[in-house]
Design a protein around this motif. Structure first.
Motif, PDB file in Angstrom:
ATOM      1  N   GLU A  18     -15.478  -2.357 -14.773  1.00 60.26           N
ATOM      2  CA  GLU A  18     -16.392  -1.316 -15.246  1.00 60.26           C
ATOM      3  C   GLU A  18     -16.586  -1.349 -16.759  1.00 60.26           C
ATOM      4  OE1 GLU A  18     -14.020   0.455 -11.764  1.00 60.26           O
ATOM      5  OE2 GLU A  18     -13.771  -1.005 -13.372  1.00 60.26           O
ATOM      6  N   MET A  19     -15.697  -2.008 -17.486  1.00 61.33           N
ATOM      7  CA  MET A  19     -15.811  -2.058 -18.937  1.00 61.33           C
ATOM      8  C   MET A  19     -16.800  -3.112 -19.422  1.00 61.33           C
ATOM      9  SD  MET A  19     -11.783  -1.571 -20.006  1.00 61.33           S
ATOM     10  CE  MET A  19     -12.151  -1.404 -21.752  1.00 61.33           C
ATOM     11  N   VAL A  20     -17.320  -3.935 -18.492  1.00 57.33           N
ATOM     12  CA  VAL A  20     -18.240  -5.020 -18.851  1.00 57.33           C
ATOM     13  C   VAL A  20     -19.606  -4.749 -18.247  1.00 57.33           C
ATOM     14  CG1 VAL A  20     -18.695  -7.493 -18.636  1.00 57.33           C
ATOM     15  CG2 VAL A  20     -16.361  -6.686 -18.998  1.00 57.33           C
ATOM     16  N   GLU A  52     -10.755  -8.425  -6.605  1.00 58.40           N
ATOM     17  CA  GLU A  52     -12.177  -8.303  -6.334  1.00 58.40           C
ATOM     18  C   GLU A  52     -12.928  -7.610  -7.467  1.00 58.40           C
ATOM     19  OE1 GLU A  52     -13.586  -9.733  -3.778  1.00 58.40           O
ATOM     20  OE2 GLU A  52     -11.630 -10.447  -3.115  1.00 58.40           O
ATOM     21  N   GLN A  53     -12.222  -6.835  -8.286  1.00 59.84           N
ATOM     22  CA  GLN A  53     -12.904  -6.008  -9.273  1.00 59.84           C
ATOM     23  C   GLN A  53     -12.402  -6.197 -10.707  1.00 59.84           C
ATOM     24  OE1 GLN A  53     -12.596  -1.951  -7.998  1.00 59.84           O
ATOM     25  NE2 GLN A  53     -13.690  -2.288  -6.077  1.00 59.84           N
ATOM     26  N   ASP A  54     -11.208  -6.724 -10.892  1.00 63.55           N
ATOM     27  CA  ASP A  54     -10.625  -6.767 -12.227  1.00 63.55           C
ATOM     28  C   ASP A  54     -10.765  -8.142 -12.868  1.00 63.55           C
ATOM     29  OD1 ASP A  54      -9.852  -4.134 -12.125  1.00 63.55           O
ATOM     30  OD2 ASP A  54      -7.886  -4.594 -11.269  1.00 63.55           O
ATOM     31  N   ILE A  55     -10.933  -8.142 -14.188  1.00 64.85           N
ATOM     32  CA  ILE A  55     -10.969  -9.363 -14.989  1.00 64.85           C
ATOM     33  C   ILE A  55      -9.555  -9.631 -15.471  1.00 64.85           C
ATOM     34  CG2 ILE A  55     -11.982 -10.481 -17.012  1.00 64.85           C
ATOM     35  CD1 ILE A  55     -14.210  -8.301 -16.811  1.00 64.85           C
ATOM     36  N   LEU A  56      -9.109 -10.848 -15.310  1.00 62.15           N
ATOM     37  CA  LEU A  56      -7.762 -11.233 -15.716  1.00 62.15           C
ATOM     38  C   LEU A  56      -7.881 -12.192 -16.905  1.00 62.15           C
ATOM     39  CD1 LEU A  56      -4.780 -10.902 -15.024  1.00 62.15           C
ATOM     40  CD2 LEU A  56      -4.990 -12.802 -13.429  1.00 62.15           C
ATOM     41  N   VAL A  57      -7.266 -11.854 -18.016  1.00 60.74           N
ATOM     42  CA  VAL A  57      -7.399 -12.640 -19.242  1.00 60.74           C
ATOM     43  C   VAL A  57      -6.019 -13.005 -19.761  1.00 60.74           C
ATOM     44  CG1 VAL A  57      -8.442 -12.770 -21.537  1.00 60.74           C
ATOM     45  CG2 VAL A  57      -9.479 -11.322 -19.780  1.00 60.74           C
TER      46      VAL A  57
END
Length: 567
Positions: A174-176, A104-109
């Motif tokens: 939060e980093m974006v 729900e909160q993290d970006i996966l790259v």
């Protein structure tokens, strides 16, 4: 506060000197073999500078030592002289949620390193260190509480082949910056700095995805505005790219739209030329578009190229196009950049104007995959995106194009690694995007295109329209007749991949323009990326006596130039 490593100081210059002495290597030898200049190496050995990550990797590779032996990191690396053969993914069989990933909160790259001698663990730590900027110990790092501050983490690794490794990283949301495509790309690109990695795909969480723009028109919106359903739309990019006056350019647009094409478009190079300024061109295009609409009773569009030196210039051109009633614009997104594209999209959505990312270059990048760029263009708010043809190349290319199309037209694209989609992308309820399929199509290709992609695409058929032996209008009529005949046959239950040739030949019996096109174009041949005519070097090209008669597009065609349908 907690420190990332122990309190004992670590001296990189001293460690490097010891390794050089142990290997019996001089600084000049290391400089020559690693490619690091002697001046830079001298400053590193003197403790005057902190070396870049790229230089550290080069030095470690030449010396055959681990990165940790130089930087004092806490992770044990194997030597860098050869890939690790028994390196197994540590995450196999474990859920992503158990590994610290919050969907729900993290970006996966997903990143890929090619031609690497690093093991999977080394690749993962290399990218994580580059992402967090902590690959060298510094006193400022001791001021950061790494247990509470968001940090990029490794999720899983996968070895593709002996020299290729995929690494998935978790980037905290939060980093974006919310709603900033520039911020997202900058954060995702941090791990590729000096590592040579490439971004394969990224999963944007729902919360962040909802802060981005989505297309204001998209597939459904354009169909409703144009009142055209049940078939793909036809588009023609006008040619030549320069040399025509604004008036003759407008006449060519009129002939093409009147003949049956739905959308005409400026080419990539058509900005504001000395003999074809953008203001005059826009006026003649508007007149041509409205004339074609009145004569055909259909809604017609011309997408004007508003790419310009500044964002203010682009918005001014879009505003002028809107005043003339031209409600579709194109932007060369690869040239103007993501921030400028977002500004143009904001203006267009506020003023009810459709916007497209033009040209094949819109998806070209050395650091990101085409399917990922297509996703980012969708979340930037583009209504149309130009892509390549699924009919060209081998099976791998067709799967590649399918991945791009899925990113544009699917409500929630599903994971398909063979198509380049590494993660499911949650839907945010936004409109889907028109893929404008280019690559030199002629009517022979239409059955296979519709069989592969369905109706929700824009077929770019400029070559077959502009190059028809009877002129622009006949070329447009041939393409329109072909696409409607194929749509009708499909509704009757025909298999397009099997009966496509028969469908076209049957329709050609009742339409001379289509018959001429089918005879003129080779079946299966593409009209783009093929060298023909006089070479750029000016070399003499032998002419044949069997070349078909070419009629000037803007002049009436004599009846005796048309073939006899009874032949």
């Amino acid at each position: 506060m907690t420190k990332k490593t122990t309190d004992s100081p670590y001296n990189l210059p001293e460690a490097l000197k010891k390794i050089l002495d142990k290997n019996g290597m001089s600084a000049s030898d290391l400089s020559r073999q690693s490619g690091v200049s002697m001046a830079t190496l001298s400053r590193i050995l003197g403790g005057q500078v902190s070396p870049s990550l790229d230089n550290v990797v080069k030095i470690a590779t030449v010396l055959g030592v681990s990165l940790d032996s130089l930087t004092g990191g806490s992770t044990t690396f194997a030597t860098l002289t050869a890939p690790t053969t028994d390196d197994k993914p540590e995450t196999r069989g474990r859920r992503k949620e158990d590994l610290g990933f919050n969907p729900e909160q993290d970006i996966l790259v997903s990143y890929q390193l090619e031609n690497t001698a690093f093991s999977q663990t080394e690749c993962a730590n290399l990218l994580v260190s580059a992402a967090n900027g902590d690959w060298v110990e510094s006193w400022t790092g001791s001021l950061v509480d790494h247990e509470t501050v968001p940090q990029v983490k490794m999720l899983e690794t996968k070895r593709v082949d002996s020299k290729t490794v995929n690494v998935s990283l978790v980037i905290p949301q939060e980093m974006v910056e919310a709603g900033s495509m520039v911020s997202l790309i900058s954060v995702m690109s941090a791990p590729i700095t000096s590592t040579g990695a490439r971004i394969v795909d990224a999963r944007i969480p729902v919360g962040l995805a909802r802060t981005f723009k989505t297309p204001s028109y998209g597939v459904i919106g354009l169909r409703d505005a144009a009142s055209k359903y049940g078939r793909p739309l036809l588009s023609t990019t006008m040619r030549p790219m320069n040399g025509l006056s604004p008036k003759m350019y407008g006449r060519a647009v009129y002939e093409t739209l009147k003949g049956g094409v739905d959308i005409t478009a400026d080419p990539t190079m058509m900005h504001s030329l000395p003999d074809n300024s953008w203001r005059r061109r826009f006026r003649f295009i508007a007149e041509a578009t409205f004339s074609a609409q009145q004569e055909t009773g259909e809604t017609k569009y011309h997408a004007v190229n508003i790419s310009a030196p500044t964002v203010e210039d682009m918005n001014a051109r879009a505003e002028y196009a809107k005043e003339l009633g031209l409600n579709m614009v194109l932007v060369d997104s690869s040239a103007v950049g993501w921030a400028a594209l977002a500004s143009v999209v904001n203006w267009c959505q506020d003023n009810d104007v459709m916007v497209g990312a033009m040209g094949g270059r819109s998806l070209m990048s050395a650091t990101m995959s085409e399917s990922l760029i297509a996703k980012l263009l969708r979340f930037t708010g583009c209504d149309m995106v130009s892509i390549g043809s699924p009919l060209r190349g081998d099976t791998g290319n067709r799967r590649h194009v399918k991945g791009i199309v899925d990113m544009l037209v699917e409500d929630a694209p599903k994971q398909s690694e063979e198509s380049g989609i590494m993660f499911d992308q949650p839907s945010v309820g936004g409109a889907t995007v028109w893929p404008a399929v280019g690559g030199g199509h002629n009517p022979w290709h239409f059955p296979r295109l519709m069989d592969a992609m369905g109706d929700d695409m824009i077929i770019q058929c400029g070559g077959s329209v502009m190059g028809h032996p009877w002129g622009l209008g006949s070329g447009a009529t041939a393409c329109r007749t072909a696409i409607e005949a194929i749509a009708q046959a499909r509704g009757e239950g025909h298999n397009l991949s099997v009966d496509g040739r028969t469908i076209l030949q049957r329709a050609a019996r009742y339409n001379s323009e289509l018959k001429a096109a089918l005879e003129f174009w080779n079946e299966g041949a593409f009209l783009f990326g093929v060298v023909s005519g006089n070479a750029a070097t000016g070399a003499k090209v032998e002419e044949t006596t069997t070349a078909p008669q070419v009629v000037t597009p803007l002049k009436p065609v004599k009846d005796d130039t048309r073939p006899n349908l009874d032949d």
